[in-house]
Scaffold this motif. Structure first.
Motif, PDB file in Angstrom:
ATOM      1  N   ARG A  79      29.476  32.824  64.769  1.00 39.45           N
ATOM      2  CA  ARG A  79      30.187  33.440  65.951  1.00 39.45           C
ATOM      3  C   ARG A  79      29.430  34.759  66.441  1.00 39.45           C
ATOM      4  NH1 ARG A  79      35.964  36.058  67.426  1.00 39.45           N
ATOM      5  NH2 ARG A  79      35.201  38.133  67.915  1.00 39.45           N
ATOM      6  N   LYS A 124      25.258  33.759  66.847  1.00 36.25           N
ATOM      7  CA  LYS A 124      24.981  32.668  68.024  1.00 36.25           C
ATOM      8  C   LYS A 124      26.123  32.367  69.037  1.00 36.25           C
ATOM      9  CE  LYS A 124      21.869  30.204  64.770  1.00 36.25           C
ATOM     10  NZ  LYS A 124      22.088  30.951  63.546  1.00 36.25           N
ATOM     11  N   GLY A 125      27.246  32.781  68.836  1.00 36.72           N
ATOM     12  CA  GLY A 125      28.524  32.845  69.928  1.00 36.72           C
ATOM     13  C   GLY A 125      28.795  31.521  69.968  1.00 36.72           C
ATOM     14  N   LEU A 126      28.573  30.565  68.905  1.00 41.16           N
ATOM     15  CA  LEU A 126      29.205  28.968  69.198  1.00 41.16           C
ATOM     16  C   LEU A 126      30.562  28.830  69.169  1.00 41.16           C
ATOM     17  CD1 LEU A 126      26.363  27.646  66.835  1.00 41.16           C
ATOM     18  CD2 LEU A 126      26.341  27.653  69.262  1.00 41.16           C
ATOM     19  N   THR A 127      31.354  29.735  68.514  1.00 42.03           N
ATOM     20  CA  THR A 127      32.769  29.466  68.559  1.00 42.03           C
ATOM     21  C   THR A 127      33.405  30.877  68.230  1.00 42.03           C
ATOM     22  OG1 THR A 127      34.382  28.652  67.157  1.00 42.03           O
ATOM     23  CG2 THR A 127      32.638  29.639  66.206  1.00 42.03           C
ATOM     24  N   THR A 144      34.801  24.316  68.697  1.00 38.70           N
ATOM     25  CA  THR A 144      33.658  24.462  69.420  1.00 38.70           C
ATOM     26  C   THR A 144      33.437  23.421  70.652  1.00 38.70           C
ATOM     27  OG1 THR A 144      31.282  24.965  69.123  1.00 38.70           O
ATOM     28  CG2 THR A 144      32.346  23.088  67.617  1.00 38.70           C
TER      29      THR A 144
END
Lengths: 437, 412
Positions: free
Chosen positions: A306, A309-312, A334
């Motif tokens: 998170r 990488k800001g993926l979820t 995601t």
């Protein structure tokens, strides 16, 4: 009235923010004292007498969950139908009487046990307890209400099955334990339909008995309250014992399941496998490792997937212990195109924990965070009561919790690496993906 | 009864301390008086995105969360239409760590493109997880749009559209920080294991030197009174067709707010409430019914939501709901029934006071709406409501021409 304060002498002196205030380690935690008494019929009551407010909570817990039930969903149906009427009070009358005291009779269930009780301002305890007593010992399970219960349960299920979160959880637990296992089966419309009144009566008569029951009292407890609990609950409880259930063995073959859905907005990913209950020798170590891995905001999964990488929006790992078994899993929602990357990163984080020692500063953070979380968990009588109940209702000694606290203080980086090597192995994990992928 | 002390620092920061020695912890609550209603209608969702950015680090702090966790604490935050609220709970001996962290970010937040980029992505995922993916997820988007025409409540806090969040820029971030995140636009409250005097000294030490930052004009849009029946049919992921009826309620400090809150309790709080006992238990025409107040600071909403049981239609459910609304308008509620809902309020107030975090949030909230003493007097305000006031408010509120109706149906 508001009063402007003026600290003239200090006004121009600004604080030096480059100097970090010293952080003190937390190594002392006051453990609440639980007093266990035996009431009539051998019924045990665990008392946690604490708090500053005149409030009281009673919970009557039966080990009447899925492991003992003779027909699927019987346990849940019995528990949810308990409040639906007695031989002298309709459900309307029960609700009307309890609502008047500002509270409600709560009836909850988990996989292992069923709980009924209430919390209230102490002055109303003596008024509400007789109602609880009647609800608990004279249920009639009306046919008409059971029919409505079936309808509503099926409707709720229909909504739930549209949620990728629910679908992924159901699929994972079914894979881990098996479709027929008490911890693995999922409720279906057919199961709700198949339940009848006799099933509830059977379940109730067999399992809502004295040897299968524990009472938890928390808040400000007086001697009069205890006398009432004895008279209205313990003395009225039917004697009886329940033999320990033998759970079927599960055959375990990890595999990957992909369930496509209409929406392509996001996919729910769950990865997990079967573990054990709280009394296993590695449980406390794994509790600590789980936090490091994905159990709090500062965990590896959260920081990497998170915050870096800001993926979820959310990713976590969770250790779910039951009375006879347990499991461990990682979960995240995601965007569909991120699914593979998220799984790769989870595996990467497991590999790092197995091959590298956790740095000193991070271990200190983990330990202090956990100690602080124990303080919070025990802050206030009702919070502390929940911790106590989570051990005693599974038949475990509360000392296990004290040992967990000691273990947080003593565990070393090398030991965390060892435990990671034992339990964080990619090949053990089932993977469930619900969504377009 | 909660005893507290309050002071206003020279820079305009309002400080509150409440001592509760039964807890080993201290909760630090900071409320900034900015919410999604203050946003530009073309740049919605920004207040909430900014809440995320507040954890990105400040001049002397590389990671806010690492320090809190090392101090044995936990923290979280929420944003709604009216305000943004941050709270931290730590063992009392590490209180200063939190004050240092909070003061550093109030004075000098540092945000770069990378932080912004990551949190934009996180919030877009949050938008999808809460509003786009689950069933009924975007229902509040439809409702806000239907119920408000002028006020900043006409979009939800998460934002009107994902694209608004995706296009947020760094210069907007610093504008927002300077305008809304100064000490003069904030309230800090310490609750728990801390003495009043010591608490104020520490607040003065860590926050006293932060210069106030003029907010300039803050738009204060009023929602005009609704005079027409509004209806909307929306399609989405709705496994069961659902009905929503909304009515405007008075603002949070109006005396009539309390009457309306009790009306929602009479209708649907507890198993013996009117909707629950008649529509759910007796007639069995709904599988779900609820009624609640949004609790907004300005003109709020009384919301009714229902799902018909198998074999019943939205029209049948709607007719029965209106029968109940007409009943509460035409017949005075009995003393017994009114006492029952008042007892429920008393109960919920007492139990909410068991947590130092709740107490901190509530003290800051009441101060933000202009009357901190409501923390103790609200209970009494509820007790004073009469059956006549219930009826007057029901008559004023429950009119067809003041109703917004949403039907949410499965996408064919």
């Amino acid at each position: 009235m508001e009063r402007k304060t003026s600290f003239l002498t200090e006004k121009y002196r600004s604080v030096d923010r480059s100097r970090v205030p010293e952080i003190k380690n937390i190594n002392r935690i006051a453990i609440p004292e639980v007093k266990t008494l035996e009431l009539s019929n051998g019924v045990k009551v665990h008392c946690l007498n604490s708090g500053t407010q005149d409030v009281l909570k009673i919970e009557v817990v039966f080990n009447a969950g899925r492991p003992v039930e003779q027909k699927k969903v019987a346990s849940r149906a019995t528990q949810e139908m308990l409040k639906e009427g007695t031989s002298t009070m309709s459900n309307q009358v029960i609700s009307e009487r309890v609502d008047f005291f500002g509270t409600y009779i709560g009836s909850t269930f988990n996989l292992d046990s069923n709980t009924i009780g209430f919390y209230c301002l102490s002055r109303y305890f003596k008024d509400i307890l007789p109602i609880l007593s009647e609800v608990l010992f004279d249920p009639v399970f009306p046919e008409k209400e059971l029919a409505a219960w079936k309808q509503n349960s099926k409707q709720k299920l229909k909504v739930d099955l549209e949620s990728t979160d629910v679908l992924s959880y159901r699929t994972l637990t079914e894979q881990i334990f098996g479709k027929e296992h008490p911890y693995g089966y999922n409720s279906t419309a057919q199961l709700f339909d198949s339940i009848n009144r006799e099933d509830l009566i059977n379940h109730y008569q067999q399992f809502y008995v004295s040897d299968n029951c524990q009472i938890f009292l928390t808040g400000k407890i007086s001697d009069e309250d205890l006398v009432l609990v004895d008279q209205l609950i313990a003395q009225k409880m039917r004697s009886g014992s329940v033999s320990s259930p033998s759970l079927m063995d599960t055959v375990y073959n990890p595999f990957k399941t992909v369930i496509p859905v209409k929406s392509d907005v996001q996919a729910s990913v769950r990865m997990g496998y079967k573990l054990f209950s709280k009394d296993h020798k590695d449980y406390n170590d794994l509790y600590i490792l789980n936090n490091l891995f994905g159990g709090y905001f500062g965990s590896r999964l959260m920081m990497n997937i998170r915050e870096e990488k800001g993926l979820t929006y959310n990713i976590y790992s969770s250790l779910d212990p039951f009375k006879h078994d347990g499991y461990f899993y990682v979960g995240s929602d995601t965007s569909s195109e991120n699914v593979n990357q998220v799984i790769e990163e989870v595996n990467k984080e497991m590999f790092i924990l197995k091959t590298e020692l956790v740095p000193e500063q991070e271990l200190l953070m983990l330990k202090n965070y956990l100690m602080g979380s124990f303080l919070s968990m025990l802050d206030g009588p009702f919070n502390a009561g929940e911790v106590v109940k989570s051990y005693l209702s599974d038949g475990l000694n509360f000392d296990l919790f004290k040992r967990l606290i000691q273990r947080v203080n003593s565990i070393q980086a090398e030991e965390l690496k060892e435990i990671a090597n034992k339990y964080l192995n990619e090949k053990d994990f089932d993977i469930v993906i619900v969504g377009n992928h | 009864m909660i005893s507290y002390k309050k002071k206003v620092l020279e820079n305009g920061l309002t400080a509150i301390v409440h001592e509760d020695k039964s807890s080993p912890m201290v909760a630090v609550n900071i409320l900034y008086k900015v919410g999604s209603k203050h946003e530009d209608p073309e740049h919605t969702g920004f207040a909430h995105l900014f809440e995320h950015l507040m954890f990105s680090g400040s001049k002397h702090v590389d990671s806010f969360d690492n320090y809190i966790q090392t101090a044995g604490g936990e923290n979280n935050a929420f944003t709604n239409a009216d305000l943004t609220n941050f709270y931290d709970v730590v063992p009392a001996e590490n209180l200063e760590t939190v004050l240092w962290l909070e003061s550093d970010r109030m004075l000098n937040l540092t945000i770069d493109e990378k932080n912004l980029n990551v949190q934009r992505k996180v919030v877009v995922e949050e938008f999808k997880e809460t509003c786009l993916n689950p069933p009924y997820g975007d229902v509040h988007h439809h409702l806000s749009d239907l119920c408000y025409k002028k006020h900043g409540y006409r979009w939800p806090t998460i934002g009107k559209d994902v694209s608004h969040i995706e296009k947020a820029k760094l210069e907007e971030v610093s504008y927002f920080f300077n305008k809304y995140y100064g000490p003069n636009n904030a309230i800090i409250c310490l609750t728990g294991n801390i003495e009043h005097e010591n608490g104020f000294e520490l607040i003065e030490k860590w926050f006293g030197d932060i210069p106030s930052r003029p907010t300039g004009e803050i738009a204060d849009e009023q929602e005009p009174e609704q005079v027409e029946y509004r209806h909307k049919l929306a399609y989405g992921n709705a496994p069961i067709e659902s009905l929503y009826l909304a009515f405007h309620t008075p603002n949070r400090v109006a005396k009539n707010f309390y009457a309306c809150d009790l009306i929602s309790d009479l209708l649907c709080n507890g198993r013996s409430s009117r909707f629950y006992s008649k529509l759910f238990k007796e007639q069995k025409i709904v599988s779900h019914i609820d009624c609640y107040l949004t609790g907004a600071v300005d003109t709020g909403l009384l919301m009714i939501e229902a799902k018909p049981a198998d074999g019943y239609t939205i029209e049948q459910v709607k007719a029965e709901i209106w029968k109940e609304l007409e009943l509460i308008k035409s017949e005075l509620v009995s003393e017994h029934e009114l006492t029952k809902v008042k007892n429920k309020v008393e109960n919920s107030i007492v139990f909410s006071e068991m947590s130092i975090v709740n107490k901190g949030i509530n003290l800051c909230f009441f101060e933000s709406i202009g009357d901190i003493e409501l923390i103790n007097s609200e209970s009494q305000l509820y007790q004073q409501i009469t059956s006549e006031e219930i009826q007057e408010n029901a008559i004023r509120m429950f009119q067809k021409a003041k109703c917004s109706e949403l039907i949410y149906r499965q996408q064919p």
